[in-house]
Design a protein around this motif. Sequence first.
Motif, PDB file in Angstrom:
ATOM      1  N   ARG A 188       0.844  -1.192   0.000  1.00 18.93           N
ATOM      2  CA  ARG A 188       0.000   0.000   0.000  1.00 18.93           C
ATOM      3  C   ARG A 188       0.876   1.237   0.000  1.00 18.93           C
ATOM      4  O   ARG A 188       1.692   1.420   0.903  1.00 18.93           O
ATOM      5  CB  ARG A 188      -0.910   0.021   1.243  1.00 18.93           C
ATOM      6  N   GLY A 222      -6.235  -1.684   3.182  1.00 16.92           N
ATOM      7  CA  GLY A 222      -6.229  -0.776   2.046  1.00 16.92           C
ATOM      8  C   GLY A 222      -6.043  -1.438   0.704  1.00 16.92           C
ATOM      9  O   GLY A 222      -5.718  -0.768  -0.272  1.00 16.92           O
ATOM     10  N   PRO A 225     -10.594  -2.939  -3.682  1.00 14.14           N
ATOM     11  CA  PRO A 225     -10.744  -2.042  -4.832  1.00 14.14           C
ATOM     12  C   PRO A 225     -11.451  -0.741  -4.461  1.00 14.14           C
ATOM     13  O   PRO A 225     -11.096   0.319  -4.967  1.00 14.14           O
ATOM     14  CB  PRO A 225     -11.573  -2.865  -5.821  1.00 14.14           C
ATOM     15  N   LYS A 226     -12.484  -0.801  -3.597  1.00 11.73           N
ATOM     16  CA  LYS A 226     -13.194   0.407  -3.195  1.00 11.73           C
ATOM     17  C   LYS A 226     -12.930   0.663  -1.713  1.00 11.73           C
ATOM     18  O   LYS A 226     -13.168  -0.193  -0.869  1.00 11.73           O
ATOM     19  CB  LYS A 226     -14.700   0.283  -3.442  1.00 11.73           C
ATOM     20  N   HIS A 227     -12.447   1.851  -1.415  1.00 11.32           N
ATOM     21  CA  HIS A 227     -12.061   2.181  -0.040  1.00 11.32           C
ATOM     22  C   HIS A 227     -11.905   3.694   0.053  1.00 11.32           C
ATOM     23  O   HIS A 227     -11.878   4.391  -0.968  1.00 11.32           O
ATOM     24  CB  HIS A 227     -10.736   1.482   0.283  1.00 11.32           C
ATOM     25  N   TYR A 228     -11.821   4.232   1.253  1.00  8.46           N
ATOM     26  CA  TYR A 228     -11.563   5.660   1.480  1.00  8.46           C
ATOM     27  C   TYR A 228     -12.582   6.553   0.761  1.00  8.46           C
ATOM     28  O   TYR A 228     -12.234   7.601   0.221  1.00  8.46           O
ATOM     29  CB  TYR A 228     -10.159   6.055   1.000  1.00  8.46           C
ATOM     30  N   ASN A 317      -3.685   6.800  -5.562  1.00 10.17           N
ATOM     31  CA  ASN A 317      -4.159   5.483  -5.116  1.00 10.17           C
ATOM     32  C   ASN A 317      -5.444   5.609  -4.314  1.00 10.17           C
ATOM     33  O   ASN A 317      -6.407   4.853  -4.522  1.00 10.17           O
ATOM     34  CB  ASN A 317      -3.066   4.814  -4.277  1.00 10.17           C
ATOM     35  N   ARG A 318      -5.498   6.582  -3.404  1.00  8.89           N
ATOM     36  CA  ARG A 318      -6.704   6.775  -2.592  1.00  8.89           C
ATOM     37  C   ARG A 318      -7.867   7.234  -3.473  1.00  8.89           C
ATOM     38  O   ARG A 318      -9.018   6.819  -3.275  1.00  8.89           O
ATOM     39  CB  ARG A 318      -6.445   7.794  -1.490  1.00  8.89           C
ATOM     40  N   GLU A 320      -8.356   6.564  -6.675  1.00  3.91           N
ATOM     41  CA  GLU A 320      -8.827   5.441  -7.495  1.00  3.91           C
ATOM     42  C   GLU A 320      -9.708   4.508  -6.693  1.00  3.91           C
ATOM     43  O   GLU A 320     -10.727   4.011  -7.191  1.00  3.91           O
ATOM     44  CB  GLU A 320      -7.623   4.706  -8.079  1.00  3.91           C
ATOM     45  N   ARG A 321      -9.344   4.262  -5.450  1.00  9.28           N
ATOM     46  CA  ARG A 321     -10.163   3.377  -4.624  1.00  9.28           C
ATOM     47  C   ARG A 321     -11.475   4.069  -4.197  1.00  9.28           C
ATOM     48  O   ARG A 321     -12.504   3.423  -4.101  1.00  9.28           O
ATOM     49  CB  ARG A 321      -9.361   2.921  -3.407  1.00  9.28           C
ATOM     50  N   ALA A 324     -13.878   3.853  -7.191  1.00  6.35           N
ATOM     51  CA  ALA A 324     -14.269   2.539  -7.706  1.00  6.35           C
ATOM     52  C   ALA A 324     -15.762   2.290  -7.488  1.00  6.35           C
ATOM     53  O   ALA A 324     -16.313   2.657  -6.457  1.00  6.35           O
ATOM     54  CB  ALA A 324     -13.443   1.454  -7.017  1.00  6.35           C
TER      55      ALA A 324
END
Length: 325
Positions: A188, A222, A225-228, A317-318, A320-321, A324
């Motif tokens: 991550r 983390g 795929p989907k987070h934050y 990165n955050r 993109e998640r 998602a």
Amino acid sequence: MKCEISRNVQSAAKLIQNGELVAFATETVYGLGANALDPEAVAQIFAVKQRPHFDPLIVHIANTDQLEELTSDFSSTAEKLASAFWPGPLTLVLPKKKIVPDLVTSGLNSVAIRIPAHPVARELLDLTRLPIAAPSANKFGRLSPTRAIDVAEQLGEEIKLILDGGTCTVGVESTVIQCMGECPVLLRPGGISLEEIQACAGDIRMAEIEDYAEVKSHVSPGMLPKHYAPGTRLIIVDHPDQLPESGLFGVLSLYPLEETEFRDCQFSAQQILSPTGDLKIAATNFFSALRNLDASGVDQIIAIRLPERGLGRTINNRLERAAAS
């Protein structure tokens, strides 16, 4: 339950020792902490966060002396990284000993460990004399909290105490590196950039989700795929000229749009991460900026992708998640 926002570290330490949960400040984001060696206390973290049990937790320790109790191997690469970046926003995934409950590690043979730099977190760890398991102090998948009030808004009805340490200075979660083979693996991106890690440890392999397809649990927090994610729909564009001309949308950008050479567009809200383009400042402001846009009443948030270098890679990165579906 009435939640108290306090700066009393001794009260927080007693709650942890008695099997209770405490939210506390770190330099990255606020964590929701419990005694990492008490499975019943750890189970409360999953219940309060509504976190799936296949997502492992990070264990926070006060110093490297505690590693001998928790991990069966500390490689030369891990030692080099720890020497360079601990205390700080680096998490190392290492082989675990049996004393670490399977609930903490989602049944894996590894444990994620870090030594935080924030003085409040360090005092709490010193007073409890315990390793503290602590994911971000929010509902699972939602925006990570960088202020005590952010924690109170999401978890204030379910925990007794939030240990206030001000606004988090790093503002994004820790970088996670797996040190269990010949080549360390970046699981991550986080508060320490890939370039900084490479300068210290040499070659770093980037984790691919396919590498862990046969593993029932994620090897690091983390990795979903989907987070934050904010509650408002989030879209990412590569360039300001991809913004619509008008609409009920908010813009998240590194620079002020009026200082770019691209055409003007009409938007309802805007959050600028760093007027000077400083990626460390951008990371510090990231979650609060998304939270402000989420609360602004727009129909969607449009984020302009940051440069893919340094902490810009972490922020992308955050994003993109968060975007998602």
